[in-house]
Design an enzyme around this catalytic site. Structure first.
Site, mmCIF file in Angstrom:
data_model
loop_
_atom_site.group_PDB
_atom_site.id
_atom_site.type_symbol
_atom_site.label_atom_id
_atom_site.label_comp_id
_atom_site.label_asym_id
_atom_site.label_seq_id
_atom_site.Cartn_x
_atom_site.Cartn_y
_atom_site.Cartn_z
ATOM 1 N N LYS A 1 15.095 -11.533 -54.777
ATOM 2 C CA LYS A 1 15.064 -10.872 -53.506
ATOM 3 C C LYS A 1 13.871 -10.774 -52.667
ATOM 4 O O LYS A 1 14.003 -10.336 -51.549
ATOM 5 C CB LYS A 1 15.723 -9.468 -53.718
ATOM 6 C CG LYS A 1 17.257 -9.500 -53.976
ATOM 7 C CD LYS A 1 18.126 -9.960 -52.814
ATOM 8 C CE LYS A 1 19.442 -10.339 -53.326
ATOM 9 N NZ LYS A 1 19.752 -11.891 -52.689
ATOM 10 N N HIS B 1 22.716 -24.653 -53.936
ATOM 11 C CA HIS B 1 23.303 -24.272 -55.294
ATOM 12 C C HIS B 1 24.509 -23.459 -54.739
ATOM 13 O O HIS B 1 24.527 -22.622 -54.101
ATOM 14 C CB HIS B 1 22.359 -23.490 -56.042
ATOM 15 C CG HIS B 1 21.394 -24.473 -56.884
ATOM 16 N ND1 HIS B 1 20.607 -24.022 -57.869
ATOM 17 C CD2 HIS B 1 21.010 -25.705 -56.652
ATOM 18 C CE1 HIS B 1 20.057 -24.926 -58.153
ATOM 19 N NE2 HIS B 1 20.038 -26.119 -57.577
ATOM 20 N N TYR C 1 23.560 -11.372 -54.596
ATOM 21 C CA TYR C 1 23.024 -12.557 -54.845
ATOM 22 C C TYR C 1 22.903 -13.420 -53.842
ATOM 23 O O TYR C 1 21.699 -13.945 -53.284
ATOM 24 C CB TYR C 1 23.265 -13.199 -56.000
ATOM 25 C CG TYR C 1 22.160 -14.363 -56.649
ATOM 26 C CD1 TYR C 1 21.534 -13.688 -57.695
ATOM 27 C CD2 TYR C 1 22.337 -15.624 -56.259
ATOM 28 C CE1 TYR C 1 20.629 -14.622 -58.239
ATOM 29 C CE2 TYR C 1 21.070 -16.479 -56.769
ATOM 30 C CZ TYR C 1 20.497 -15.936 -57.859
ATOM 31 O OH TYR C 1 19.514 -16.830 -58.489
ATOM 32 N N TYR D 1 20.490 -17.778 -65.886
ATOM 33 C CA TYR D 1 20.078 -16.474 -66.496
ATOM 34 C C TYR D 1 20.525 -16.189 -67.842
ATOM 35 O O TYR D 1 21.697 -15.995 -68.022
ATOM 36 C CB TYR D 1 20.439 -15.491 -65.330
ATOM 37 C CG TYR D 1 19.971 -15.631 -64.106
ATOM 38 C CD1 TYR D 1 20.334 -16.389 -63.203
ATOM 39 C CD2 TYR D 1 18.959 -14.354 -63.695
ATOM 40 C CE1 TYR D 1 19.964 -16.426 -61.803
ATOM 41 C CE2 TYR D 1 18.300 -14.714 -62.347
ATOM 42 C CZ TYR D 1 18.867 -15.608 -61.415
ATOM 43 O OH TYR D 1 18.133 -15.729 -60.416
ATOM 44 N N PRO E 1 11.699 -9.629 -60.055
ATOM 45 C CA PRO E 1 12.153 -11.047 -59.341
ATOM 46 C C PRO E 1 13.546 -11.435 -60.039
ATOM 47 O O PRO E 1 14.091 -12.384 -59.345
ATOM 48 C CB PRO E 1 11.151 -12.037 -59.904
ATOM 49 C CG PRO E 1 10.533 -11.339 -61.174
ATOM 50 C CD PRO E 1 10.513 -9.801 -60.907
HETATM 51 P P1 RFL Z 1 2.578 -11.829 -49.628
HETATM 52 O O1 RFL Z 1 3.238 -13.105 -49.770
HETATM 53 O O2 RFL Z 1 1.979 -11.173 -50.843
HETATM 54 O O3 RFL Z 1 1.389 -12.184 -48.342
HETATM 55 C C1 RFL Z 1 0.561 -11.266 -48.142
HETATM 56 C C2 RFL Z 1 -0.829 -12.052 -47.707
HETATM 57 O O4 RFL Z 1 -1.703 -11.099 -47.156
HETATM 58 C C3 RFL Z 1 -2.782 -11.648 -47.791
HETATM 59 N N1 RFL Z 1 -3.741 -10.058 -47.534
HETATM 60 C C4 RFL Z 1 -4.915 -9.851 -46.964
HETATM 61 N N2 RFL Z 1 -5.194 -10.680 -45.573
HETATM 62 C C5 RFL Z 1 -6.315 -9.884 -44.932
HETATM 63 N N3 RFL Z 1 -6.882 -9.026 -45.162
HETATM 64 C C6 RFL Z 1 -6.330 -7.992 -46.252
HETATM 65 N N4 RFL Z 1 -7.107 -7.041 -46.656
HETATM 66 C C7 RFL Z 1 -5.478 -8.584 -46.840
HETATM 67 N N5 RFL Z 1 -4.906 -8.356 -48.379
HETATM 68 C C8 RFL Z 1 -3.883 -9.517 -48.638
HETATM 69 C C9 RFL Z 1 -2.529 -12.023 -48.944
HETATM 70 O O5 RFL Z 1 -3.669 -12.916 -49.410
HETATM 71 C C10 RFL Z 1 -1.373 -12.860 -48.736
HETATM 72 O O6 RFL Z 1 -1.678 -13.998 -48.425
HETATM 73 O O7 RFL Z 1 3.457 -11.201 -48.916
HETATM 74 P P2 RFL Z 1 4.773 -11.319 -48.034
HETATM 75 O O8 RFL Z 1 4.439 -12.380 -46.625
HETATM 76 O O9 RFL Z 1 5.278 -9.912 -47.522
HETATM 77 O O10 RFL Z 1 5.828 -12.219 -48.889
HETATM 78 C C11 RFL Z 1 6.561 -11.513 -49.812
HETATM 79 C C12 RFL Z 1 6.796 -12.534 -50.997
HETATM 80 O O11 RFL Z 1 5.565 -13.166 -51.139
HETATM 81 C C13 RFL Z 1 7.321 -11.971 -52.149
HETATM 82 O O12 RFL Z 1 8.254 -10.915 -51.825
HETATM 83 C C14 RFL Z 1 7.807 -12.718 -53.455
HETATM 84 O O13 RFL Z 1 7.108 -13.869 -53.511
HETATM 85 C C15 RFL Z 1 7.773 -11.981 -54.553
HETATM 86 N N6 RFL Z 1 7.981 -12.869 -55.580
HETATM 87 C C16 RFL Z 1 9.348 -13.324 -55.728
HETATM 88 N N7 RFL Z 1 10.339 -13.185 -54.760
HETATM 89 C C17 RFL Z 1 11.556 -13.821 -54.879
HETATM 90 O O14 RFL Z 1 12.500 -13.686 -54.135
HETATM 91 N N8 RFL Z 1 11.725 -14.702 -56.010
HETATM 92 C C18 RFL Z 1 10.706 -15.020 -57.079
HETATM 93 O O15 RFL Z 1 11.031 -15.907 -57.984
HETATM 94 C C19 RFL Z 1 9.700 -14.416 -56.916
HETATM 95 N N9 RFL Z 1 8.599 -14.582 -57.620
HETATM 96 C C20 RFL Z 1 7.028 -13.059 -56.379
HETATM 97 C C21 RFL Z 1 7.318 -14.076 -57.428
HETATM 98 C C22 RFL Z 1 5.999 -12.111 -56.342
HETATM 99 C C23 RFL Z 1 4.855 -12.557 -57.138
HETATM 100 N N10 RFL Z 1 3.634 -11.770 -56.901
HETATM 101 C C24 RFL Z 1 3.394 -10.930 -55.883
HETATM 102 C C25 RFL Z 1 2.515 -11.756 -57.896
HETATM 103 C C26 RFL Z 1 6.094 -14.348 -58.227
HETATM 104 C C27 RFL Z 1 4.946 -13.757 -58.192
HETATM 105 C C28 RFL Z 1 4.066 -14.078 -59.236
HETATM 106 C C1 PHB Z 2 12.304 -19.039 -58.781
HETATM 107 O O1 PHB Z 2 12.947 -20.323 -58.562
HETATM 108 O O2 PHB Z 2 11.140 -18.876 -59.075
HETATM 109 C C2 PHB Z 2 13.360 -17.856 -59.115
HETATM 110 C C3 PHB Z 2 14.808 -17.988 -59.002
HETATM 111 C C4 PHB Z 2 15.619 -17.143 -58.996
HETATM 112 C C5 PHB Z 2 14.922 -15.716 -59.476
HETATM 113 C C6 PHB Z 2 13.577 -15.745 -59.800
HETATM 114 C C7 PHB Z 2 12.841 -16.618 -59.490
HETATM 115 O O3 PHB Z 2 15.578 -14.801 -59.821
#
Ligand code: RFL
Ligand code: PHB
Length: 400
Positions: free
Chosen positions: A307, A85, A394, A212, A303
């Site tokens: 980032k 994009h 961004y 957005y 979110p």
């Molecule tokens: P993760 O992905 O949370 O992975 C951590 C892993 O550790 C495991 N764990 C354990 N393992 C062993 N022993 C234990 N005691 C443990 N405790 C936990 C967990 O099961 C898991 O597999 O962290 P990591 O790798 O640092 O990655 C970070 C990303 O996942 C996170 O920053 C993003 O997904 C945040 N986030 C979003 N970021 C974006 O840039 N755009 C988004 O749209 C976006 N949507 C989101 C999100 C995070 C969400 N969370 C945390 C609820 C949507 C959600 C729902």
């Molecule tokens: C997503 O595609 O999940 C997404 C994209 C942009 C955002 C947050 C989530 O700012």
């Protein structure tokens, strides 16, 4: 002594260079990058492989994230299936404006779901005969102030293991155990008075790039996953319950918040829906002794700026380089700089995510706040300087 007076079973003893807690994007990518430089590791994860591969989260990759994944051999499916994009739309007061990243900063972003990155990483690690333990319990780290930190876990069959490491990486997300093992000296936190309701719907996206939308009723985001699958989000109350949101209520709210003359939001079956609270959290330092924290274990952003995943990838790229210099070449300087250097980018992303969040989410009754948001949105979409600032942040090309 054991439960019935017998000796406690002795854990199975192991030795490795880096013990990694968590098989999210941070832990898996760290293990992959270390292996490419000949550093061995173990990854322990308390969820099953299937759960890790299905957990719906982020979807938007900065250009630097895409380049890094490509350079380390993880680009083939991303390049085939990812959607590049060149900008986003900002919508407010019944107008939709395009912010053109290519024109403003010469950069793009790519839609490729976190679930797909995790699948690619697990496949690559297993093809490399990596040591990954899924479905573990009782994960514990100790001796982090010594030069032989220890990682303990119980495997899926109930057998205890003890791994003596050179370094432990805490990649276990926001509710993990490693951040507790290394209590922070300082924490900065903001909880926002709203949450995001996210859906995955089997319908062709109604837009070519993300929208957005600011609306008096609340923020909405139209994102995409594939040419057949849409990802959409709604601002809801902080303590809202998904049971309050039957599918027709979700679509009605989306229709109102995205409404624009001459444009139609296509609806389709909702495959998945959940509510996520919004929070900013930074802790310092990101290291104690031989325990290094990366990704969500060390910081959380709302979110709105997309980032979280990108920051996790930046941390891990820096940490991998530092650990290779230390464990392979005996040079600890980059490891010593890791925590402070990472925090500079963390704070840039924390500010940007907060800025996007406060510009786009509405609070009922706050007319002054709403008028300021509209002034800010108009400025951002009409001033090249303001639009460039958004585009730099961004796409992640901003210096930090
Ligand atoms: P993760 O992905 O949370 O992975 C951590 C892993 O550790 C495991 N764990 C354990 N393992 C062993 N022993 C234990 N005691 C443990 N405790 C936990 C967990 O099961 C898991 O597999 O962290 P990591 O790798 O640092 O990655 C970070 C990303 O996942 C996170 O920053 C993003 O997904 C945040 N986030 C979003 N970021 C974006 O840039 N755009 C988004 O749209 C976006 N949507 C989101 C999100 C995070 C969400 N969370 C945390 C609820 C949507 C959600 C729902
Ligand atoms: C997503 O595609 O999940 C997404 C994209 C942009 C955002 C947050 C989530 O700012």
């Amino acid at each position: 002594m054991g439960l019935f007076g017998g000796a406690r079973p002795k854990p199975v003893a192991h030795r490795t260079q880096v013990g990694i807690v968590g098989a999210g994007p941070s832990g898996l990518l760290l293990s992959h990058l270390l292996a490419r430089s000949g550093i061995e590791s173990v990854v322990v994860e308390n969820r099953s492989r299937e759960y890790c591969e299905q957990r719906q989260r982020a979807g938007l990759l900065e250009q630097a994230t895409v380049s890094l994944l490509r350079e380390c051999g993880l680009g083939s499916r991303m390049d085939a299936e990812g959607l590049e994009h060149g900008g986003i739309y900002l919508q407010y007061a019944g107008e939709r404006h395009h912010i053109d990243f290519r024109d403003l900063v010469g950069a793009t972003v790519t839609i490729y779901a976190q679930t797909e990155i995790v699948k690619d990483l697990i496949a690559a690690r297993l093809a490399d005969n990596a040591w990954i333990e899924f479905s573990v319990s009782d994960t514990e780290v100790s001796d982090i102030d010594s030069d032989r930190p220890v990682l303990r876990y119980r495997d899926s069959a109930g057998v205890l293991h003890e791994v003596v490491c050179d370094v432990i990486a805490g990649c276990d997300g926001f509710h993990g155990i490693t951040a507790v093992a290394a209590p922070p000296e300082r924490v900065w936190e903001r909880r926002y008075p709203y949450s995001w309701l996210g859906i995955l719907a089997d319908v062709t996206p109604s837009t070519d790039e993300l929208i957005y939308a600011h609306h008096p009723e609340g923020f909405a985001l139209h994102s995409v996953r594939t040419p057949q699958v849409s990802r959409l989000y709604l601002q809801v109350d902080a303590d809202d319950d998904i049971a309050n949101w039957p599918d027709d209520r979700i679509w009605a709210a989306l229709q109102r918040r995205f409404a624009l003359d001459g444009w139609t939001l296509q609806e389709g079956p909702i495959r998945e829906k959940s509510i996520t609270p919004m929070r900013s959290y930074v802790r310092a330092p990101m290291r104690r002794g031989r325990l290094f924290l990366a990704g969500d274990a060390a910081h959380i952003v709302p979110p709105t700026g997309a980032k979280g995943l990108n920051l996790a990838v930046r941390d891990v790229a820096r940490l991998a380089t530092a650990l290779v210099a230390w464990l392979r070449d005996g040079d600890s300087r980059l490891a010593d700089e890791y925590a402070d250097a990472s925090l500079r980018r963390v704070w840039r992303a924390t500010h940007f995510s907060w800025w996007m969040t406060q510009m786009l989410h509405t609070t009922p009754g706050d007319d002054f706040g709403m008028a300021l948001q509209l002034a800010q949105l108009r400025y951002t979409t009409t001033s090249r300087a303001a639009a460039t600032s958004l585009a730099e942040n961004y796409t992640g090309v901003v210096a930090a």
